[in-house]
Design an enzyme around this catalytic site. Structure first.
Site, PDB file in Angstrom:
ATOM      1  N   ARG A   1      72.860  -1.773 -39.984  1.00 13.57           N
ATOM      2  CA  ARG A   1      71.856  -2.575 -39.297  1.00 13.57           C
ATOM      3  C   ARG A   1      70.751  -1.687 -38.726  1.00 13.57           C
ATOM      4  NH1 ARG A   1      73.799  -6.386 -34.383  1.00 13.57           N
ATOM      5  NH2 ARG A   1      73.543  -4.546 -33.062  1.00 13.57           N
TER       6      ARG A   1
ATOM      7  N   ARG B   1      66.516  -0.994 -33.780  1.00  7.87           N
ATOM      8  CA  ARG B   1      67.208  -0.815 -32.492  1.00  7.87           C
ATOM      9  C   ARG B   1      67.672   0.625 -32.367  1.00  7.87           C
ATOM     10  NH1 ARG B   1      71.374  -5.573 -30.996  1.00  7.87           N
ATOM     11  NH2 ARG B   1      72.066  -3.859 -29.651  1.00  7.87           N
TER      12      ARG B   1
ATOM     13  N   LYS C   1      77.804 -11.699 -33.494  1.00  3.77           N
ATOM     14  CA  LYS C   1      77.559 -12.769 -32.517  1.00  3.77           C
ATOM     15  C   LYS C   1      76.155 -13.362 -32.690  1.00  3.77           C
ATOM     16  CE  LYS C   1      78.296 -10.110 -28.857  1.00  3.77           C
ATOM     17  NZ  LYS C   1      78.695  -8.797 -29.380  1.00  3.77           N
TER      18      LYS C   1
ATOM     19  N   ARG D   1      78.943   2.491 -26.791  1.00  2.00           N
ATOM     20  CA  ARG D   1      78.939   1.028 -26.609  1.00  2.00           C
ATOM     21  C   ARG D   1      80.356   0.470 -26.773  1.00  2.00           C
ATOM     22  NH1 ARG D   1      74.430  -0.229 -30.715  1.00  2.00           N
ATOM     23  NH2 ARG D   1      74.900  -2.445 -30.446  1.00  2.00           N
TER      24      ARG D   1
ATOM     25  N   ARG E   1      79.953  -9.767 -19.873  1.00  2.00           N
ATOM     26  CA  ARG E   1      80.475  -8.525 -20.430  1.00  2.00           C
ATOM     27  C   ARG E   1      81.346  -7.779 -19.428  1.00  2.00           C
ATOM     28  NH1 ARG E   1      76.003  -7.583 -24.467  1.00  2.00           N
ATOM     29  NH2 ARG E   1      76.550  -5.807 -25.793  1.00  2.00           N
TER      30      ARG E   1
HETATM   31  P1  AMP Z   1      73.487  -6.548 -27.424  1.00  3.95           P
HETATM   32  O1  AMP Z   1      72.210  -6.957 -28.055  1.00  3.95           O
HETATM   33  O2  AMP Z   1      74.268  -7.747 -26.919  1.00  3.95           O
HETATM   34  O3  AMP Z   1      74.319  -5.645 -28.282  1.00  3.95           O
HETATM   35  O4  AMP Z   1      73.117  -5.721 -26.101  1.00  3.95           O
HETATM   36  C1  AMP Z   1      72.435  -4.489 -26.189  1.00  3.95           C
HETATM   37  C2  AMP Z   1      72.464  -3.769 -24.873  1.00  3.95           C
HETATM   38  O5  AMP Z   1      71.889  -4.576 -23.841  1.00  3.95           O
HETATM   39  C3  AMP Z   1      73.848  -3.426 -24.357  1.00  3.95           C
HETATM   40  O6  AMP Z   1      74.377  -2.240 -24.918  1.00  3.95           O
HETATM   41  C4  AMP Z   1      73.567  -3.282 -22.870  1.00  3.95           C
HETATM   42  O7  AMP Z   1      72.943  -2.058 -22.586  1.00  3.95           O
HETATM   43  C5  AMP Z   1      72.548  -4.381 -22.607  1.00  3.95           C
HETATM   44  N1  AMP Z   1      73.238  -5.661 -22.268  1.00  3.95           N
HETATM   45  C6  AMP Z   1      73.224  -6.820 -22.973  1.00  3.95           C
HETATM   46  N2  AMP Z   1      73.953  -7.782 -22.376  1.00  3.95           N
HETATM   47  C7  AMP Z   1      74.472  -7.210 -21.281  1.00  3.95           C
HETATM   48  C8  AMP Z   1      75.346  -7.659 -20.258  1.00  3.95           C
HETATM   49  N3  AMP Z   1      75.860  -8.900 -20.258  1.00  3.95           N
HETATM   50  N4  AMP Z   1      75.669  -6.788 -19.251  1.00  3.95           N
HETATM   51  C9  AMP Z   1      75.178  -5.539 -19.237  1.00  3.95           C
HETATM   52  N5  AMP Z   1      74.375  -5.038 -20.174  1.00  3.95           N
HETATM   53  C10 AMP Z   1      74.011  -5.855 -21.194  1.00  3.95           C
END
Ligand code: AMP
Length: 372
Positions: free
Chosen positions: A310, A316, A196, A328, A271
């Protein structure tokens, strides 16, 4: 609830189903309360607009009653006209009966005037008027309205029986005339590691959209040790979702920073179902909407490999430990995957094959993007 397009016009959510139900119920109780104990009223619904209101009202009316309908309209397009048309209906003898008119909306009062004129000659015992909605700013008559459900400002409304040139009567909520949306908003969707973020970076350049990645905003806050960052960190480190309220508020702030945007690419948001509902409500309040959810579909095995890869360079912490990664996915499968159905129900879900070269996937996405 999101915005509606009927013919050439857009409408935004205005009064919810639950609020309408409460208003109708209250009206029915008030009317019943004010009637003499054994009085059997004749409810007369003014078609077409009142059909849903009348149906719900009489179900809430706790007592014997008769029901009839008459037809008489004064609308053309979105403005009230002065030409009230003919009355069709009433065949029963109303002599000495309590007649209670059920109207969906009273604005100028022209229709109401006509009703009073007609019933004046019917020798009824009493005539009462119940109107679900009332527009005090445009009402120009000295006529009594016995019961008003809700007074509203003078803006054209549709839904719950009310139409705009024939359309809109079937919606269970009330919508209000709004402006044409200025933005195009896309949700870029997919499980962790679907690509994404990578794709959003290309798309924002191609389309000059604002890209909001909630994950990036959280990471930025963590890096800067903000209060929000500290709070989010404990969830993110475990691969859990950050609580909805925190995430939704943060998202709104990010959108408000860019009110002149051509559109947004939402990446990693919504989400959960409540995030999706909050986003719909937030955008529709501004007369804007989500045009589509573009979902990158990638098998889970491919994703785990991608994420571990990654993790070697991304820095990360949630990418390096396979059990955190699996968590996740668990969060994704239990809370997020259902959003496919949510957007599908609005005919806004577009699945894309997310396996292939970055360029090929960008091409697949932009083909959909251009149609939205
Ligand atoms: P991402 O970079 O989108 O993979 O997000 C990494 C982490 O950020 C996720 O595993 C969640 O812990 C938190 N996070 C990101 N977006 C959301 C969301 N819309 N709702 C809840 N937690 C989020």
């Amino acid at each position: 609830m999101s915005i509606l397009k009927l013919h050439d016009l857009y409408f935004k959510p205005f009064i919810s189903k639950a609020e309408i139900h409460a208003i109708v119920k209250h009206l029915a109780q008030q009317v019943k309360h004010d009637l003499p104990k054994n009085e059997v009223p004749v409810f007369v619904g003014i078609l077409n607009g009142c059909f849903l209101f009348a149906a719900d009202f009489i179900r809430e009316f706790n007592g014997d009653c008769e029901v009839s309908f008459v037809k008489l309209a004064s609308y053309e397009g979105t403005s009230s006209t002065n030409n009230v048309k003919e009355l069709v209906g009433i065949n029963e003898d109303l002599t000495n009966r309590t007649v209670i008119i059920l109207e969906d909306i009273i604005d100028t009062g022209n229709t109401l005037q006509e009703i009073y004129n007609i019933f004046r000659n019917q020798n009824v015992k009493q005539l009462k008027v119940v109107s679900l909605f009332f527009k005090p700013d445009v009402f120009r008559k000295e006529l009594p309205i016995d019961y008003i459900g809700k007074s509203i400002e003078d803006k054209f409304i549709v839904g719950y029986g009310l139409d705009y040139n024939g359309l809109g009567r079937n919606y269970p909520e009330i919508y209000q005339l709004s402006t044409t949306p200025k933005m195009k908003n896309i949700v870029l969707f997919g499980p962790p590691g679907a690509g994404k973020g990578t794709q959003a970076n290309f798309l924002k350049e191609m389309y000059q959209f604002v890209h909001i990645s909630t994950g990036d905003v959280f990471r930025f806050n963590i890096k800067n040790s903000t209060e929000l960052g500290l709070l989010a960190k404990k969830y993110m480190d475990e691969g859990d979702l950050v609580p909805d309220e925190v995430t939704i508020n943060m998202l709104k702030v990010e959108v408000e920073k860019n009110t002149n945007a051509n559109g947004f690419i939402f990446d990693g948001f919504p989400r959960t179902q409540s995030q999706a509902e909050a986003l719909d409500a937030f955008l529709s309040d501004k007369g804007e909407q989500i045009n589509g959810m573009i979902a990158l579909e990638v098998p889970e095995d491919v994703l785990v490999t991608r994420l571990l890869e990654r993790g070697k360079t991304s820095g990360r912490t949630d990418d390096t430990d396979e059990s955190k990664i699996r968590n996740r996915f668990k969060e994704y499968n239990t809370k997020t995957a259902i959003l496919k159905d949510y957007f599908d129900a609005q005919n806004k879900y577009y699945g894309i094959n997310g396996v292939g070269s970055i360029e090929d996937i960008t091409k697949r996405i932009s083909e959909v993007f251009d149609t939205l």
